[in-house]
Design an enzyme around this catalytic site. Structure first.
Site, PDB file in Angstrom:
ATOM      1  CB  SER A  97      -0.868   0.038   1.262  1.00 60.10           C
ATOM      2  OG  SER A  97      -1.639  -1.120   1.371  1.00 60.10           O
ATOM      3  CE  LYS A 172      -4.709  -0.821   2.027  1.00 54.28           C
ATOM      4  NZ  LYS A 172      -5.326  -1.841   2.859  1.00 54.28           N
ATOM      5  CE  LYS A 240       2.004   2.193   4.803  1.00 53.36           C
ATOM      6  NZ  LYS A 240       1.421   1.280   3.829  1.00 53.36           N
TER       7      LYS A 240
HETATM    8  P1  NAD Z   1       5.629  -5.974   7.590  1.00 54.33           P
HETATM    9  O1  NAD Z   1       6.433  -4.832   8.128  1.00 54.33           O
HETATM   10  O2  NAD Z   1       5.168  -7.060   8.510  1.00 54.33           O
HETATM   11  O3  NAD Z   1       6.444  -6.692   6.370  1.00 54.33           O
HETATM   12  C1  NAD Z   1       7.229  -6.031   5.438  1.00 54.33           C
HETATM   13  C2  NAD Z   1       8.420  -6.926   5.100  1.00 54.33           C
HETATM   14  O4  NAD Z   1       9.196  -6.305   4.062  1.00 54.33           O
HETATM   15  C3  NAD Z   1       9.374  -7.131   6.285  1.00 54.33           C
HETATM   16  O5  NAD Z   1       9.565  -8.524   6.491  1.00 54.33           O
HETATM   17  C4  NAD Z   1      10.661  -6.416   5.842  1.00 54.33           C
HETATM   18  O6  NAD Z   1      11.839  -7.041   6.349  1.00 54.33           O
HETATM   19  C5  NAD Z   1      10.579  -6.532   4.335  1.00 54.33           C
HETATM   20  N1  NAD Z   1      11.372  -5.540   3.596  1.00 54.33           N
HETATM   21  C6  NAD Z   1      11.424  -4.193   3.800  1.00 54.33           C
HETATM   22  N2  NAD Z   1      12.223  -3.634   2.868  1.00 54.33           N
HETATM   23  C7  NAD Z   1      12.652  -4.638   2.055  1.00 54.33           C
HETATM   24  C8  NAD Z   1      13.471  -4.677   0.890  1.00 54.33           C
HETATM   25  N3  NAD Z   1      14.013  -3.561   0.372  1.00 54.33           N
HETATM   26  N4  NAD Z   1      13.699  -5.872   0.310  1.00 54.33           N
HETATM   27  C9  NAD Z   1      13.160  -7.013   0.810  1.00 54.33           C
HETATM   28  N5  NAD Z   1      12.363  -7.039   1.911  1.00 54.33           N
HETATM   29  C10 NAD Z   1      12.110  -5.853   2.517  1.00 54.33           C
HETATM   30  O7  NAD Z   1       4.393  -5.298   6.840  1.00 54.33           O
HETATM   31  P2  NAD Z   1       2.996  -5.985   6.451  1.00 54.33           P
HETATM   32  O8  NAD Z   1       2.039  -5.832   7.576  1.00 54.33           O
HETATM   33  O9  NAD Z   1       3.249  -7.317   5.835  1.00 54.33           O
HETATM   34  O10 NAD Z   1       2.500  -4.942   5.319  1.00 54.33           O
HETATM   35  C11 NAD Z   1       3.030  -4.920   4.003  1.00 54.33           C
HETATM   36  C12 NAD Z   1       2.186  -3.948   3.176  1.00 54.33           C
HETATM   37  O11 NAD Z   1       0.820  -4.416   3.159  1.00 54.33           O
HETATM   38  C13 NAD Z   1       2.149  -2.521   3.741  1.00 54.33           C
HETATM   39  O12 NAD Z   1       2.146  -1.607   2.675  1.00 54.33           O
HETATM   40  C14 NAD Z   1       0.829  -2.480   4.495  1.00 54.33           C
HETATM   41  O13 NAD Z   1       0.287  -1.170   4.594  1.00 54.33           O
HETATM   42  C15 NAD Z   1      -0.036  -3.386   3.622  1.00 54.33           C
HETATM   43  N6  NAD Z   1      -1.164  -4.015   4.317  1.00 54.33           N
HETATM   44  C16 NAD Z   1      -1.015  -4.563   5.560  1.00 54.33           C
HETATM   45  C17 NAD Z   1      -2.108  -5.131   6.198  1.00 54.33           C
HETATM   46  C18 NAD Z   1      -2.001  -5.712   7.593  1.00 54.33           C
HETATM   47  O14 NAD Z   1      -3.055  -5.988   8.205  1.00 54.33           O
HETATM   48  N7  NAD Z   1      -0.804  -5.942   8.120  1.00 54.33           N
HETATM   49  C19 NAD Z   1      -3.363  -5.161   5.561  1.00 54.33           C
HETATM   50  C20 NAD Z   1      -3.482  -4.648   4.276  1.00 54.33           C
HETATM   51  C21 NAD Z   1      -2.369  -4.068   3.656  1.00 54.33           C
END
Ligand code: NAD
Length: 300
Positions: A97, A172, A240
């Site tokens: 997102s 989104k 964010k």
């Molecule tokens: P998270 O922080 O749990 O996971 C992100 C992952 O990306 C981490 O494991 C991190 O180490 C990795 N990462 C960061 N930079 C990197 C790079 N350059 N190369 C490789 N890996 C890298 O976040 P999340 O909760 O999984 O959310 C991910 C996305 O999904 C976000 O944009 C969030 O807004 C969206 N989202 C989350 C939810 C939720 O309920 N958690 C729901 C809908 C959407």
């Protein structure tokens, strides 16, 4: 099934989403800057990539699920990134997102290399990522969308093309505005009812079948009443999203006063050390102003 999928970003969402691709029978190459989750997925049958570039070299479709726009730019456009390894004709699908303007920038850089791009953020949170029932909102060309649709369908129960590149993230952001303002309104309503001496659970049950009933209310009111703020979806991620909504709105000269107010509340909550609580804790902002907590009244 001959397609190999690359998956970059194995956090709360990416890990269960990539597990569902394995279950659907796709070959999978995974990578995260943190090694732990890739180890778990390789035990489940995925190959491990050494970098985003390495994943792209070994994949037909590369999916990214990263926190925010700067992370996506680093992983796709940066040194050792996806575009250094992606073959012309391959497809990059960013499911993070992020600001839609960043999606358009990344999409244009992909197009210059002959690589197709979709932005495809999701709604539903971790439980729906695990079940494979996410709502996926997609921006990009219709023919690219049709080629990727079966892959997305392995992770979501609703997959909708909403417009050109960037449209997935605009959709989104619209979703996130509605969810945040809903939670804030629910908080004000439940604080008022609690101050009036009512049982918030009874009030929740009374209104949930009427016009005020909603998926947000059903998911979040029980959490607030139980004082359970375990994420779920973290306050810092919702902050964010609203920041990205306000940036996009400013570029289009649109005023979003309610979104702005809730975004400022989220900032205050982060300064109180609540950034990693579930976004249902938006309610605590109103609670502090009223000096009261939403919970069941003491018996007797
Ligand atoms: P998270 O922080 O749990 O996971 C992100 C992952 O990306 C981490 O494991 C991190 O180490 C990795 N990462 C960061 N930079 C990197 C790079 N350059 N190369 C490789 N890996 C890298 O976040 P999340 O909760 O999984 O959310 C991910 C996305 O999904 C976000 O944009 C969030 O807004 C969206 N989202 C989350 C939810 C939720 O309920 N958690 C729901 C809908 C959407």
């Amino acid at each position: 099934m001959s397609q190999t999928i690359g998956f970059i970003g194995l956090g709360i969402m990416g890990k269960p989403m990539s597990r569902n691709l394995l279950k659907a029978g796709y070959g999978l190459v995974v990578y995260d800057v943190v090694p732990g989750p890739a180890g778990e997925l390789s035990a489940a049958g995925a190959a491990r990539g050494g970098s985003a570039r390495d994943v792209a070299e070994r994949s037909d479709i590369v999916i990214a699920m990263l926190p925010d726009g700067p992370d996506v730019e680093r992983a796709i456009l940066g040194p050792g990134g996806v575009l250094e390894g992606a073959r012309p004709g391959s497809i990059v699908v960013d499911m993070s997102s992020i600001n839609p303007m960043v999606s358009q920038k990344v999409g244009a850089a992909c197009a210059e290399r002959g690589v197709a791009f979709l932005d495809a953020p999701v709604s539903g949170g971790e439980p729906k990522a695990v079940d494979g029932t996410l709502a996926i909102m997609v921006g990009g060309d219709a023919d690219v969308f049709e080629r990727v649709r079966p892959v997305l369908a392995a992770m979501g129960s609703s997959v909708v093309l909403t417009g050109p590149v960037g449209a997935g993230n605009v959709t989104k952001l619209a979703n996130q505005i509605m969810v945040a303002c809903n939670i804030a309104a629910m908080g004000e309503a439940l604080v008022l009812a609690t101050r009036a001496g009512l049982d918030p659970e009874v009030v929740f049950k009374a209104v949930s079948g009427g016009l005020a009933g909603s998926t947000v209310l059903n998911a979040k009111a029980p959490m607030v009443i139980a004082r359970n703020f375990k994420p779920g979806f973290r306050i810092r991620l919702h902050h964010k999203d609203l920041r990205n909504a306000l940036l996009a709105a400013e570029s289009m000269k649109v005023s979003l006063p309610l979104t702005s107010l809730v975004q400022q509340s989220l900032m205050a909550l982060m300064n109180e050390g609540k950034g990693d609580l579930d976004h249902s804790a938006i309610v605590t902002f109103t609670e502090r102003m009223a000096g009261i907590e939403v919970k069941k009244p003491p018996v007797g």
